[in-house]
Write an enzyme that holds these catalytic residues in place. Structure first.
Site, short mmCIF file in Angstrom:
data_model
loop_
_atom_site.label_atom_id
_atom_site.label_comp_id
_atom_site.label_asym_id
_atom_site.label_seq_id
_atom_site.Cartn_x
_atom_site.Cartn_y
_atom_site.Cartn_z
N GLY A 118 -18.73 4.08 -2.45
CA GLY A 118 -19.77 5.10 -2.31
C GLY A 118 -20.96 4.96 -3.23
N TYR B 124 0.83 -1.20 0.00
CA TYR B 124 0.00 0.00 0.00
C TYR B 124 0.87 1.26 0.00
CZ TYR B 124 -4.08 -2.91 1.17
OH TYR B 124 -5.09 -3.85 1.16
N PRO C 141 -16.13 -2.71 1.53
CA PRO C 141 -17.52 -2.91 1.97
C PRO C 141 -18.46 -1.76 1.65
CG PRO C 141 -16.17 -2.27 3.84
CD PRO C 141 -15.23 -2.48 2.68
N LEU C 142 -17.90 -0.56 1.45
CA LEU C 142 -18.74 0.59 1.12
C LEU C 142 -18.93 0.77 -0.38
CD1 LEU C 142 -17.36 3.11 3.77
CD2 LEU C 142 -19.57 1.93 3.81
N ALA C 143 -18.32 -0.14 -1.16
CA ALA C 143 -18.51 -0.16 -2.62
C ALA C 143 -18.21 1.18 -3.27
CB ALA C 143 -19.93 -0.62 -2.96
#
Length: 302
Positions: free
Chosen positions: A215, A41, A211-213
């Site tokens: 937005g 990262y 998990p929030l795709a």
């Protein structure tokens, strides 16, 4: 993933450290104590700026769980990116992560991607050595099927505690694989059937990345189905006195597999918007959960 700045350099400055500190403070204020990294990262900068914050914050290390991943080699020169979980690579990458993070041990190490050339006995030897040396306390995998995990398990005496997969209201192949059996859609799903069941049977926690795709349901819909689902998310959030981000995470957490969302944002406001999901007690009914699923699908269930 976003800490440390852009991926086109290995250099970082005070501004990147301050942004990391702000993200970390927002997370702790919201009840988050588990932090997920990977050696690639920001080309190592994400770990490095996080380590700067940990080193400057007395007592912080004892309050948090630090997890990182290894197994991906980024492109360099004329060489393409590839996967590498050979014994010596694992050992070298872990020691590099510890130096960047400025800590003496990792709470959890995940193997980032399956390496088709990997020898599971060799991997097991590397993980066992890291555990014996006190450098890593627990191990897991990322982006692996149940069969792949079982193959590694057969050579490893240590338990595997986590499997990190892309899972969200948008990325639903992990869910739909189990209900598309005996339908024409099953051939295009692609998710390895039985992976969730294997993890649940062997006590391997499921961690959801993305998990929030990005937005899709909290302000940035890309399709008509996204927009319909986003409206339902907003309505449920208003009715339950929480944020749309929390509702999207609750949808994952409502699944009996006990899915733990990995919040990828470095934005303090977005992190704080997820705070109601920290308790792991999603306030969605059976019907509301299905309503969200069907809205996001854009089509009825088979």
């Amino acid at each position: 993933m976003g800490l440390g700045g852009t991926w086109d350099t290995t250099e970082y400055g005070t501004a990147e450290i301050e942004r990391a500190a702000a993200a970390l403070e927002a997370a702790l204020d919201s009840g988050f104590t588990w932090f997920d990294h990977a050696d690639i990262y920001g080309r190592g900068k994400a770990e490095a700026v996080f380590g700067e914050v940990v080193a400057r914050w007395p007592g912080l290390r004892e309050r948090i769980v630090i997890q990182t991943k290894c197994g991906i080699r980024l492109p360099g020169g004329d060489r393409p990116g590839l996967y590498d979980v050979r014994r010596d690579t694992i050992l070298e990458r872990v020691r590099e992560s510890l130096r960047r993070l400025r800590i003496d041990y990792l709470d959890v190490l995940l193997l980032h991607r399956p390496d088709p050339l990997a020898d599971p006995a060799e991997i097991a030897g590397a993980l066992t050595l890291l555990h014996e040396e006190g450098l890593v306390r627990q191990f897991g995998v990322s982006n692996m099927s149940g069969q792949q995990i079982g193959h590694l398990h057969a050579h490893l005496d240590l338990p595997l505690v986590a499997n990190q997969l892309e899972m969200s209201l948008h990325r639903r192949d992990w869910l739909e694989a189990g209900v598309l059996v005996n339908t024409a859609e099953a051939t295009s799903n692609g998710f390895p059937l039985g992976t969730l069941e294997y993890c649940r049977e062997h006590g391997i926690a499921l961690q959801a990345w993305g998990p929030l795709a990005q937005g899709r349901y909290t302000g940035r819909p890309e399709t008509a189905a996204d927009d319909n689902a986003a409206q339902l998310v907003a309505s449920l959030a208003a009715a339950k006195g929480t944020t749309p981000e929390t509702v999207v995470l609750w949808w994952l957490q409502r699944h009996p597999a006990g899915i733990a969302p990995v919040i990828g944002s470095k934005n303090p406001d977005r992190i704080r918007a997820c705070r109601d999901a920290v308790t792991g007690q999603p306030r969605l009914t059976h019907e509301e959960w299905y309503d969200l699923w069907i809205a996001a699908r854009g089509a009825p269930l088979p």
